[in-house]
Design an enzyme around this catalytic site. Sequence first.
Site: not given
Length: 258
Positions: A26, A140, A142, A171-172, A196
């Site tokens: 990143d 999150y 998953r 936080k989504i 996010s």
Amino acid sequence: MKSSKILKKRVLFLAYDQGLEHGPTDFNDKNVDPNYVLNIADKGNYSGVIFQKGIAEKYYNKKKNKTPLIIKLNGKTNLIKGDPISPQLCTVKEAISLGAKAVGYTIYPGSIHEAKMFKEFEKIEREAHENNLPVIAWMYPRGSSIKNELDKDILAYSARIGLELGADIIKIKYNNNPKDLKWIIKCAGKTKVVISGGTKTNPELLLQQTKDIMNSGAIGLAIGRNVWQYKEPLKITKALKSIIFKNKSVNEALKYLK
Ligand code: FBP
């Protein structure tokens, strides 16, 4: 929760835990340096900067840096596949001694390891709240049972779990549908919602999404790559802030990018 530097009506958090979650792919020559990101956070007047404890220990100076510190208490790499589990790597006590004003923890609803993360989260949350620290839960969904992480009902369920577990903020991810987001935020009840950032996208689209996100009832963003990978991070910061804090239009916000 008494007065908190983090629990504001509107917020813009700068996330920088990607070195652990994704690895240095990143990063470039500039943003690989945590000081570069801290400088953006301080100069851009962010509501908080999100670090793992290693970065906080070596770079964050609670006397010098003015951005409130948010310590991410758990984490994992993307090197392991399969149902995710993100173990606790830092205690609430350590976070406080580093100067944290809030703590964060990722939960992967739907993972076969969900129960372990719930249990760890509730302990963290109790200790954080005893110390008057807000808790931000990265929700999150998953794992092998989750077919689509961005499905409206899956996101709404994750948001509701955040409320049920007692998170102050969740936080989504955003599925690009403001109508879905309105419902998802409703399901989060009194738990506040931040969105996010995701992979770097074109700035106009980012600003439009931010406008839609704010209009849907979120309190702001917890964003990383779209800021510190942007060529002029303070310009995109100003543009985002104009929408989040001053209700400006996308066209008005775009002027900050010139
Ligand atoms: P970005 O704005 O760069 O997407 O960061 C948000 C974030 O939640 C980070 O805090 C975290 O490192 C990353 O996304 C994890 O995302 P994923 O698990 O989807 O790779």
